[in-house]
Scaffold this active site. Structure first.
Site, PDB file in Angstrom:
ATOM      1  N   ASP A 191      -1.547  -0.625   5.988  1.00 25.22           N
ATOM      2  CA  ASP A 191      -1.807  -0.095   7.330  1.00 25.22           C
ATOM      3  C   ASP A 191      -3.275   0.175   7.610  1.00 25.22           C
ATOM      4  O   ASP A 191      -3.629   0.522   8.736  1.00 25.22           O
ATOM      5  CB  ASP A 191      -1.036   1.209   7.537  1.00 25.22           C
ATOM      6  N   ASP A 222       0.862  -1.177   0.000  1.00 27.18           N
ATOM      7  CA  ASP A 222       0.000   0.000   0.000  1.00 27.18           C
ATOM      8  C   ASP A 222       0.904   1.235   0.000  1.00 27.18           C
ATOM      9  O   ASP A 222       2.108   1.145   0.233  1.00 27.18           O
ATOM     10  CB  ASP A 222      -0.882  -0.040   1.256  1.00 27.18           C
ATOM     11  N   ASP A 257      -6.644  -2.490   3.321  1.00 30.64           N
ATOM     12  CA  ASP A 257      -5.577  -3.439   2.984  1.00 30.64           C
ATOM     13  C   ASP A 257      -5.814  -4.825   3.589  1.00 30.64           C
ATOM     14  O   ASP A 257      -5.024  -5.737   3.352  1.00 30.64           O
ATOM     15  CB  ASP A 257      -4.223  -2.911   3.483  1.00 30.64           C
TER      16      ASP A 257
END
Length: 1232
Positions: free
Chosen positions: A899, A430, A903
């Protein structure tokens, strides 16, 4: 001022300021079909607002707001955990053996078979329970968060999230997360607007604007909810984050709802004091939770290969058992008549019954399966479990992965896949919060064609060091003056070469004085420490810009920065500087920078903006008032923002900021003075990974404005489908013939150590894909900043063409994407022959098409060939789908790191999921296998701990297999030697203690403490990591090599022992060795051999290793003494066997020593040959380190480091290499 500012802020009606449809409720023909769906399947949900008790009974009974990420619960733990344990082939085998031992078909007692199985399975289940308990505690932390809920009497009381029910009215305050999916009723703003941060859902840092229905605007106080009741009819729970269909029945009216009124769970309220909302979807029905998946059960590749190894050993076991059974049947049939003294025929249940050879064959086969079961070590699994838990503890205690700022350390949330960390080949990352810090910093700007804040970047400095030259940046003005703005920036190679370079270039370029150049960087100790402002250039700071030659354009530049935004000032009580809240972090950065340059935005009302400006003529700050006439806000289609203001003199100006291609197209002919120089600066800023934006303005005559405003007001008041088109046409009319002022460059600040970490991972042979919900330009900027992209890369953009998108035909869209994929693939194939680096950038809509089954293979074939892949505008579901497809298509170990809640699916789908324990919730951490406080700890987690864990587990399994095969085969040889008599060579307790005590502890030390090289060396030689990627240490070649070694060892142990003691007396008094003596002597040789073998395997000895290896041998003798002291009915043949029998015979000790030497000699010779002529990388480094050549011959050590690096196309080193090639080529051309 804080309170005053707050009151002004509440009175601002943003819906009156904004122009486009982001806040205006749309009533289009397209909404009608959606509303007609209500009440039909998929759109049948009914919510009674402020009446949660009606949702406690069917048919409107909905789940509570409790959310769980655990794998088990109280009811499912036992069956599911048992299923997980007996998925392992070895456990199934031993369950069968334990069952067969009950009817006395086994040569051992039932207790000796059942007890180890229960112990092994119990330990593994206990570990699973502990890990799932940790997930449960984190779930409790989230479910126990507090929110204010209406208590039916006009007051709001605090309740935990898990106590919420559908229909509850809640009040959420600023900077709080939404506990469930809510319908926005009202906010602290008069027009019901609120700002929402969805970074935890889609990764975007820009705030989203939400607006309540006008019908509920009056519900803006606690007491208003005393009698509030309404009914919502809407869609059923689904994972789509960006759609919502429903209507609200309130006060005898029906109002259509849209995503504009929906506040999603896990998003956060920003820049708004409070909002009221009613719970629509709770707990597992929330859209964010629907986007997540249950925690999967993950198994490492080593463990999966171990299953196949068990199959091999089981095949070997069956073969031995068949041979033993056939041999036994043949002997019984041919020689049983001569065994009258054994009375075999009198015992009908005996497996050695000559009258029933077929029955004896099958009984002997079953007996052999259990007897030789030591070929398949049951204790291997429990040893692996113990080792993995201890490995996880060491990872958790690594102080070099402790973040002092956050006070958090790395956490191995599961220990099942430790060794998988050493085999990762693909990383899916990410962006927001993972690679970046969610902080923007003002870094550079270009004003009037002159670049400011332009210190040399890290790539240039590294290139200069590698070339052993001093890089200095000179601005070489074409006509020798700065005022024209036609300047270019060049890198020269030394101060002494400046004149020579001028002569070579053939023109009289004026080089700026070095003392002027030196003023760019402030003196030490004067550097400002202002959040969001990391700018260094004394030509602009401390009011120095007022001495410039063209102050007017500078003033206009700073006014654009200070006025063209939607920000709100907030006083900082500890400083004279103001803080700001705005829709995007870039706007906050611009306002902070404008304040530092002397243009402080200090107040705004509905129609007026106040600036505290620096007056150039006097150097005094003056407060000026600007009337805000119109605001044309930014959106993804326009890619620009404009404000139209009038100053105190009545002059009207349009201030505009936007993307470079958009602004360049709207410049007047006389407004392009600085375009050439600005374009060059934009290229440099982009290469540094900075986000850029152009500033422009124009002065508008009053008559022109009034004419345009009439048209614009009419367009804004239009209701219908043509509204957007009219507004866009009106904005195009006014946003043209602009004058370019310059550009700004802000940095989406990377987390500490991200570029270095990516560089090291690339050198270790890992490919990194960036998956983000952000737009393409933002993702590419980060790609350059963290060195996933280089400017000399061939970039392939997979984007839906406008023709295909407008056609609305699936076939046309697929053909468009497929054509782009094929063309890009052909170019990459050609480029690979020329070693041209390539990058693939994929848009979200194109990704949606590319991931379909018909095209996905072609897309993945293209993506895998690229050196870098960046996927933009991807949804959480797409992230998870990409992870699964990449894992399945490539067959490579895939790691996903993120985070946020967006995700979670990707983290759970990948082979290894890593969560960043940042500031935005713990959803990613709760779903992960490992959590890190910072991205750069991934370097040490993989390259050090991953490498160690992989080699430790591999060595451990191979050694375990070695010692058990060597031990088990001695039993088989004894069967052959004794004519398949069925006599037990070893005592039952010898068999039990072999894996439980006498050989188990050294192997645990091997699995926990072994290091082929130190942590520092692992980081200096990242190429060592590729041993795990190629699975060198657990390959079939190595597995069969160890099986061969075990076979040779067993042959040596058995033959030497038997042929020395069989024909000769054991002691001086002439007594020969009986079966108990032979078994004990041979067992001693086995214990010595396998423990000495592990000593040869270990490369990193500690005092613990020594104690456990030699202590295990000592334990054998202690056991013999204690066992021999038991009464004969308990110790049987072991009564005083060491003290009175074998221990007093010198031959016993001599043979033990001889057997160990003969057995280990082949392995020892093989190791010498292999290390001398075919050394592995880690062995070469070991020789250098142990010979201290790294100290005595430092250049050689550095050369080895350089040679070990994998040549990569991404990472900091690759950018430096590319820069060096560019500089050398430029120098070569210059010398011509």
């Amino acid at each position: 001022m804080v309170k005053a500012s707050g009151k002004r802020k509440q009175r601002i009606k943003w819906s009156k300021l904004y122009t486009f449809s982001c806040l205006n409720p749309r009533t289009t023909d397209n909404d009608a079909p959606n509303q007609q769906l209500l009440g039909q399947p998929g759109f049948s949900r009914v919510v009674f607002c402020n009446q949660p008790e009606l949702h406690k009974i069917k048919p409107q009974k909905y789940p509570s707001n409790y959310v769980s990420t655990t794998k088990y619960n109280f009811m499912t733990f036992l069956p599911r955990a048992l299923f997980e344990q007996f998925r392992r082939v070895a456990n199934l085998y031993f369950l069968l053996g334990a069952a067969l031992s009950i009817p006395k078909l086994a040569p051992f007692s039932p207790a000796s078979m059942i007890t180890p199985l229960v112990f092994v399975v119990g330990i593994s289940m206990l570990k699973e329970a502990i890990e799932d308990w940790s997930r449960f505690l984190q779930d409790m932390d989230v479910n126990s968060r507090k929110v204010k809920v209406h208590s039916r009497n006009g007051s709001f009381v605090e309740k935990t999230w898990k106590e919420l029910s559908v229909g509850d009215v809640v009040k959420v305050n600023k900077n709080e997360n939404f506990p469930s999916d809510l319908l926005l009723l009202s906010s602290s703003y008069e027009d019901g607007v609120c700002y929402v941060e969805t970074m935890n859902l889609d990764g975007e840092t820009n705030l989203k604007l939400k607006r309540s229905l006008e019908a509920t605007l009056s519900l803006d106080d606690d007491v208003e909810y005393t009698k509030f009741q309404a009914t919502i009819h809407c869609e059923d729970p689904n994972p789509n984050l960006y759609s919502f269909v429903g209507n609200l029945e309130f006060n005898n009216g029906t109002y259509p709802l849209s995503p504009t009124q929906i506040l999603l769970r896990d998003s956060k309220l920003r820049n708004t004091e409070y909002v009221y909302g009613v719970v629509i979807f709770s707990g597992p029905d929330a859209k964010a939770v629907r986007n997540s998946t249950r925690s999967p059960s993950k198994r490492s590749r080593v463990e999966r290969r171990l299953d196949y190894l068990i199959y091999v050993l089981f095949l070997l076991l069956v073969m031995i058992s068949v041979v033993n059974s056939i041999g036994s049947a043949l002997v019984l049939k041919s020689e049983a008549a001569m065994w009258w003294y054994l009375r075999l025929q009198e015992n009908a249940d005996s497996p050695l019954n000559p009258s029933k050879p077929v029955t004896s064959f099958f009984l002997q086969f079953v007996r052999s399966l259990i007897l030789y079961g030591y070929l398949i070590p049951i204790s291997l699994y429990v040893s692996i479990e113990v080792v993995k838990v201890l490995q996880a503890m060491l990872i958790n205690k690594d102080m070099r992965m402790y973040d002092e700022l956050s006070g958090k350390a790395v956490e191995a949330r599961t220990s099942n896949i430790n060794e998988e960390l050493g085999q990762v080949e693909m990383i899916l990352s990410d962006k927001t919060g993972t690679l970046t810090c969610n902080q923007m910093e003002f870094r550079k700007c270009s004003i009037e064609g002159i670049s400011y804040g332009g210190e040399i970047n890290e790539v240039d400095l590294a290139a200069s060091r590698r070339m052993n030259v001093d890089v200095e940046r000179y601005r070489i003005s074409i006509d020798g003056s700065d005022s024209t703005g036609e300047s270019i920036e060049m890198f020269e190679y030394s101060v002494a070469e400046a004149d020579a370079k001028q002569a070579v270039l053939g023109c009289d370029h004026a080089i700026e004085n070095s003392d002027i150049e030196h003023r760019r960087i402030p003196a030490s100790g004067k550097e400002p420490n202002i959040k969001g402002f990391n700018f260094r250039d004394d030509r602009l700071m401390d009011k120095m810009w007022i001495h410039g030659s063209n102050v007017h354009d500078m003033i206009m530049f700073f006014r654009v920065m200070a006025l063209c935004h939607t920000g709100i000032p907030v006083e900082d009580g500890n400083s004279k500087r103001l803080k700001y809240e705005a829709e995007s972090p870039e706007e906050v950065t611009f306002l902070i920078a404008a304040q530092e340059f002397g243009f402080k935005f200090c107040q705004r009302t509905q129609s007026v903006m106040f600036l505290q400006e620096l007056e150039p003529s006097s150097g005094i700050e003056v407060k000026r008032e600007y009337k805000l006439l119109n605001l044309l806000e930014f959106n993804s289609a326009r890619k620009r923002m404009s404000v139209i203001v009038s100053n105190e003199a009545g002059e009207i100006f349009l201030f505009c900021k936007g993307a470079d291609n958009i602004i360049f197209d709207r410049l007047a002919d006389n407004g392009r003075i600085y375009q050439q120089a600005t374009t060059a600066h934009l290229s440099n800023y982009a290469e540094d990974g900075l986000r850029t934006m152009l500033f422009a303005y124009k002065k508008i005559e009053v008559v022109e404005y009034e004419s345009w405003n009439t048209l614009f007001t009419k367009a804004k008041a239009t209701v219908g489908t043509e509204r957007e088109e009219l507004l866009e046409h009106a904005s195009e009319m006014i946003e043209k013939y602009l004058f370019l002022l310059g550009a700004v460059a802000v940095e989406d600040k990377l987390q500490k150590g991200v570029p270095e970490c990516i560089d090291k991972l690339a050198q270790a042979g890992l490919k990194i894909w960036l998956l983000t919900g952000d737009k393409r330009e933002t993702a590419m900027n980060i790609g350059f900043a963290c060195s996933l992209l280089r400017h000399d890369m061939k970039q392939f953009h997979l984007v839906l063409s406008k023709e295909a998108e407008s056609s609305h035909q699936l076939k046309a869209v697929e053909e468009d994407i497929l054509s782009q994929i094929r063309n890009s693939y052909q170019e990459i194939v050609k480029g690979n022959k020329k070693d041209v680096p390539s990058a693939l950038i994929v848009d979200g809509k194109a990704m949606e098409v590319a991931l379909r089954s018909e095209i996905s293979n072609q897309f993945l074939q293209l993506a895998v060939m690229c050196d870098s892949v960046i996927c933009c505008r991807v949804s959480p579901k797409q992230k998870a789908l990409i992870a699964r497809l990449v894992k399945e298509y490539t067959g490579k170990t895939t790691l996903a790191i993120g985070d946020g809640a967006n995700d979670v699916g990707m983290i759970q789908e990948a082979d290894i999921g890593v969560g960043i324990s940042g500031m935005e919730g713990m959803q990613a951490v709760m779903a992960s296998d490992f959590s890190l406080p910072q991205f750069y700890f991934l370097e040490r987690l993989l390259i050090v701990h991953g490498h160690w864990c992989y080699k430790r587990i591999s060595k451990m399994i191979l050694y375990f297999m070695y010692k058990n095969v060597a031990f088990g085969l001695t039993l088989f040889y004894n069967e052959i030697y004794s004519n398949f008599s069925g006599d037990d060579l070893y005592d039952d307790w010898y068999m039990v203690l072999f894996n439980v005590l006498l050989t188990s502890l050294p192997v645990i030390a091997l699995g926990v403490l072994e290091q082929d090289v130190s942590a520092d060396v692992c980081l200096q030689f990242p190429a060592l990591y590729q041993q795990g990627q190629r699975n060198i240490c657990f390959s079939w070649k190595r597995i069969f090599g160890w099986i061969l070694n075990a076979t040779l060892s067993s042959v040596a142990i058995f033959t030497v022992t038997i042929y020395i003691f069989s024909p000769a007396a054991l002691r001086q008094d002439g007594k020969v060795a009986d079966l108990a003596h032979i078994g004990t002597i041979m067992y001693t040789c086995v214990i010595w051999t396998v423990n000495c073998q592990i000593a040869l395997i270990v490369t990193h000895f500690t005092w613990i290793t020594h104690v456990l290896i030699w202590g295990s041998i000592l334990c054998w003798y202690i056991f013999l003494v204690l066992y021999g002291m038991l009464p004969p009915e308990h110790s049987q043949g072991g009564f005083h066997i060491l003290i009175e029998a074998i221990g007093t015979a010198p031959m016993y000790w001599i043979v033990t020593f001889l057997v160990v030497v003969v057995t280990l000699l082949p392995y020892f010779i093989f190791s010498i040959i292999q290390r001398s002529f075919y050394p592995m990388d880690d062995q070469v480094i070991q020789e250098i380190k142990y010979g201290r050549t790294d100290v005595s011959n430092k250049p050689m050590w550095l050369r080895e480091q350089q040679n070990s690096r994998k040549r990569t196309q991404i990472g900091f080193s690759a950018r430096v290499d590319a820069k060096i090639r560019h500089l050398k080529e430029r120098l070569r051309r210059t010398k011509k």
